[in-house]
Design a protein around this motif. Sequence first.
Motif, mmCIF file in Angstrom:
data_model
loop_
_atom_site.group_PDB
_atom_site.id
_atom_site.type_symbol
_atom_site.label_atom_id
_atom_site.label_comp_id
_atom_site.label_asym_id
_atom_site.label_seq_id
_atom_site.Cartn_x
_atom_site.Cartn_y
_atom_site.Cartn_z
ATOM 1 N N LYS A 101 -1.559 -2.520 -5.555
ATOM 2 C CA LYS A 101 -0.858 -2.027 -6.745
ATOM 3 C C LYS A 101 -1.797 -1.989 -7.951
ATOM 4 C CE LYS A 101 3.660 -2.452 -8.845
ATOM 5 N NZ LYS A 101 4.940 -3.150 -8.759
ATOM 6 N N THR A 102 -2.574 -3.047 -8.124
ATOM 7 C CA THR A 102 -3.536 -3.107 -9.223
ATOM 8 C C THR A 102 -4.568 -1.993 -9.092
ATOM 9 O OG1 THR A 102 -3.236 -5.486 -9.455
ATOM 10 C CG2 THR A 102 -5.281 -4.558 -10.346
ATOM 11 N N PHE A 103 -5.104 -1.814 -7.886
ATOM 12 C CA PHE A 103 -6.118 -0.781 -7.643
ATOM 13 C C PHE A 103 -5.559 0.613 -7.948
ATOM 14 C CE2 PHE A 103 -8.252 2.308 -4.888
ATOM 15 C CZ PHE A 103 -9.579 2.069 -5.202
ATOM 16 N N LEU A 104 -4.371 0.904 -7.455
ATOM 17 C CA LEU A 104 -3.771 2.225 -7.674
ATOM 18 C C LEU A 104 -3.459 2.460 -9.155
ATOM 19 C CD1 LEU A 104 -1.409 2.397 -4.579
ATOM 20 C CD2 LEU A 104 -3.480 3.757 -4.969
ATOM 21 N N LYS A 105 -2.946 1.445 -9.816
ATOM 22 C CA LYS A 105 -2.671 1.583 -11.251
ATOM 23 C C LYS A 105 -3.954 1.892 -12.020
ATOM 24 C CE LYS A 105 1.505 -1.130 -12.030
ATOM 25 N NZ LYS A 105 2.055 -2.344 -12.662
ATOM 26 N N GLU A 106 -5.049 1.232 -11.649
ATOM 27 C CA GLU A 106 -6.342 1.501 -12.294
ATOM 28 C C GLU A 106 -6.784 2.939 -12.077
ATOM 29 O OE1 GLU A 106 -9.821 -0.947 -11.665
ATOM 30 O OE2 GLU A 106 -8.612 -2.750 -11.914
ATOM 31 N N ARG A 107 -6.677 3.416 -10.844
ATOM 32 C CA ARG A 107 -7.113 4.788 -10.547
ATOM 33 C C ARG A 107 -6.306 5.777 -11.387
ATOM 34 N NH1 ARG A 107 -9.606 1.637 -8.930
ATOM 35 N NH2 ARG A 107 -10.659 2.333 -10.803
ATOM 36 N N LEU A 108 -5.007 5.562 -11.427
ATOM 37 C CA LEU A 108 -4.140 6.509 -12.131
ATOM 38 C C LEU A 108 -4.280 6.396 -13.648
ATOM 39 C CD1 LEU A 108 -1.064 6.154 -9.776
ATOM 40 C CD2 LEU A 108 -2.574 8.148 -9.974
ATOM 41 N N THR A 109 -4.469 5.194 -14.150
ATOM 42 C CA THR A 109 -4.635 5.001 -15.594
ATOM 43 C C THR A 109 -5.972 5.569 -16.065
ATOM 44 O OG1 THR A 109 -3.246 3.037 -15.548
ATOM 45 C CG2 THR A 109 -4.697 3.286 -17.451
ATOM 46 N N LYS A 110 -7.027 5.271 -15.323
ATOM 47 C CA LYS A 110 -8.361 5.754 -15.687
ATOM 48 C C LYS A 110 -8.573 7.222 -15.322
ATOM 49 C CE LYS A 110 -10.670 1.284 -15.414
ATOM 50 N NZ LYS A 110 -11.743 0.511 -14.766
ATOM 51 N N GLN A 111 -7.673 7.752 -14.517
ATOM 52 C CA GLN A 111 -7.752 9.140 -14.040
ATOM 53 C C GLN A 111 -9.103 9.418 -13.377
ATOM 54 O OE1 GLN A 111 -6.685 11.566 -17.449
ATOM 55 N NE2 GLN A 111 -4.527 11.088 -17.187
ATOM 56 N N ASP A 112 -9.584 8.439 -12.589
ATOM 57 C CA ASP A 112 -10.849 8.650 -11.893
ATOM 58 C C ASP A 112 -10.666 9.084 -10.446
ATOM 59 O OD1 ASP A 112 -10.042 6.175 -10.901
ATOM 60 O OD2 ASP A 112 -11.731 5.074 -11.727
ATOM 61 N N SER A 113 -9.434 9.365 -10.081
ATOM 62 C CA SER A 113 -9.157 9.977 -8.784
ATOM 63 C C SER A 113 -7.905 10.839 -8.916
ATOM 64 C CB SER A 113 -8.956 8.916 -7.692
ATOM 65 O OG SER A 113 -7.721 8.258 -7.836
ATOM 66 N N VAL A 114 -7.728 11.692 -7.933
ATOM 67 C CA VAL A 114 -6.510 12.488 -7.823
ATOM 68 C C VAL A 114 -5.817 12.029 -6.554
ATOM 69 C CG1 VAL A 114 -5.539 14.796 -7.517
ATOM 70 C CG2 VAL A 114 -7.536 14.472 -9.002
ATOM 71 N N ILE A 115 -4.558 11.657 -6.679
ATOM 72 C CA ILE A 115 -3.791 11.206 -5.519
ATOM 73 C C ILE A 115 -2.603 12.143 -5.358
ATOM 74 C CG2 ILE A 115 -2.474 9.326 -4.467
ATOM 75 C CD1 ILE A 115 -4.038 7.385 -6.319
ATOM 76 N N TYR A 116 -2.445 12.665 -4.145
ATOM 77 C CA TYR A 116 -1.259 13.442 -3.801
ATOM 78 C C TYR A 116 -0.420 12.608 -2.858
ATOM 79 C CZ TYR A 116 -3.370 17.630 -5.795
ATOM 80 O OH TYR A 116 -3.916 18.551 -6.657
ATOM 81 N N ILE A 117 0.884 12.647 -3.058
ATOM 82 C CA ILE A 117 1.811 11.895 -2.215
ATOM 83 C C ILE A 117 2.826 12.865 -1.622
ATOM 84 C CG2 ILE A 117 3.211 11.264 -4.231
ATOM 85 C CD1 ILE A 117 3.829 8.588 -2.748
ATOM 86 N N ALA A 118 3.084 12.713 -0.332
ATOM 87 C CA ALA A 118 4.022 13.593 0.379
ATOM 88 C C ALA A 118 5.347 12.863 0.578
ATOM 89 C CB ALA A 118 3.440 14.002 1.728
ATOM 90 N N TYR A 119 6.435 13.600 0.331
ATOM 91 C CA TYR A 119 7.794 13.076 0.512
ATOM 92 C C TYR A 119 8.555 13.968 1.480
ATOM 93 C CZ TYR A 119 7.241 10.230 -3.730
ATOM 94 O OH TYR A 119 6.825 9.322 -4.663
ATOM 95 N N ILE A 120 9.336 13.336 2.329
ATOM 96 C CA ILE A 120 10.310 14.038 3.163
ATOM 97 C C ILE A 120 11.642 13.349 2.904
ATOM 98 C CG2 ILE A 120 11.085 14.543 5.512
ATOM 99 C CD1 ILE A 120 8.177 14.814 6.329
ATOM 100 N N ASN A 121 12.627 14.115 2.448
ATOM 101 C CA ASN A 121 13.944 13.556 2.113
ATOM 102 C C ASN A 121 13.821 12.340 1.186
ATOM 103 O OD1 ASN A 121 15.209 15.503 3.745
ATOM 104 N ND2 ASN A 121 14.924 14.206 5.547
ATOM 105 N N GLU A 122 12.977 12.481 0.183
ATOM 106 C CA GLU A 122 12.767 11.459 -0.845
ATOM 107 C C GLU A 122 12.116 10.176 -0.329
ATOM 108 O OE1 GLU A 122 16.114 10.902 -3.458
ATOM 109 O OE2 GLU A 122 16.637 13.026 -3.374
ATOM 110 N N VAL A 123 11.556 10.223 0.879
ATOM 111 C CA VAL A 123 10.833 9.084 1.447
ATOM 112 C C VAL A 123 9.341 9.408 1.398
ATOM 113 C CG1 VAL A 123 10.420 7.723 3.534
ATOM 114 C CG2 VAL A 123 12.741 8.473 2.970
ATOM 115 N N ALA A 124 8.547 8.496 0.825
ATOM 116 C CA ALA A 124 7.095 8.682 0.784
ATOM 117 C C ALA A 124 6.539 8.498 2.182
ATOM 118 C CB ALA A 124 6.475 7.686 -0.179
#
Length: 145
Positions: free
Chosen positions: A35-58
């Motif tokens: 969680k800490t690692f992902l928050k850092e990536r998204l806050t610093k915007q040093d990566s692009v993450i795409y997430i796939a959902y099917i019926n609102e399930v990641a």
Amino acid sequence: MIIAQATLKHVNDLVPLFDGYRVFYRQPSNNEAVKTFLKERLTKQDSVIYIAYINEVAVGFTQLYVLLSSVSMSPMYVLNDLYIDANYRNKNIGTALINKAKALCKENHFKGIIIQTETTNPAQHLYQREGFVKDTDLMFFWTNA
């Protein structure tokens, strides 16, 4: 299927997928560190993450980092992470995530996408099917361990 570019609001959906990805690569499960690692990536915007959902399930994600090529003087992406929940594999989710990464690459006029993965990863077939070619020139790594 819906594919979204992840933001901080997606972190809780990403954590079990990212932790599963790490466990796949023989790392100990650690949801808090993930969680800490992902928050850092998204806050610093040093990566692009795409997430796939099917019926609102990641059900899967991919993470890209920018890499610069000195020779071509062009940026490219490193597709460093791609993971699909075991219950949703073989449903073209990986293909959809890769296509999203390719579209971003084209949109940004980047040189291309490099995939970093183990040579024994069963997804090798997916990458080749999606037009990636093995590059035997990139075969050295130094670790500061």
